[in-house]
Design a protein around this motif. Structure first.
Motif, short mmCIF file in Angstrom:
data_model
loop_
_atom_site.label_atom_id
_atom_site.label_comp_id
_atom_site.label_asym_id
_atom_site.label_seq_id
_atom_site.Cartn_x
_atom_site.Cartn_y
_atom_site.Cartn_z
N PRO A 28 46.48 72.46 145.25
CA PRO A 28 46.79 72.08 143.87
C PRO A 28 46.41 70.62 143.63
O PRO A 28 46.31 69.83 144.57
CB PRO A 28 48.30 72.28 143.76
N PRO A 29 46.21 70.24 142.37
CA PRO A 29 45.80 68.86 142.07
C PRO A 29 46.64 67.82 142.81
O PRO A 29 47.86 67.90 142.85
CB PRO A 29 46.02 68.75 140.57
N GLY A 30 45.93 66.91 143.46
CA GLY A 30 46.60 65.84 144.17
C GLY A 30 47.01 66.16 145.59
O GLY A 30 47.56 65.31 146.28
#
Length: 59
Positions: A28-30
């Motif tokens: 997921p993002p990050g």
């Protein structure tokens, strides 16, 4: 006992300028995980261990 399941994660494997194999997975993002080794297989195993640790800690 925890339920076992298979997780499929896109992975990029490349060799750096020093000859070290690097494996990268973006989640997921990050969030990401990295592994490295003397061979492509060693880098993937190192990445697998990192991903397993993330899954065990964060679900």
């Amino acid at each position: 006992m925890a339920e076992s399941r298979t997780v499929t994660v896109p992975v990029v494997v490349e060799r750096d300028e020093d000859g070290v194999w690097c494996a990268h997975a973006r989640l997921p993002p990050g969030v990401g995980a990295h592994g490295e080794g003397d061979t492509e297989e060693a880098a993937l195993e190192d990445l697998r261990e990192a991903l397993t640790g993330l899954i065990e800690e964060f679900g």
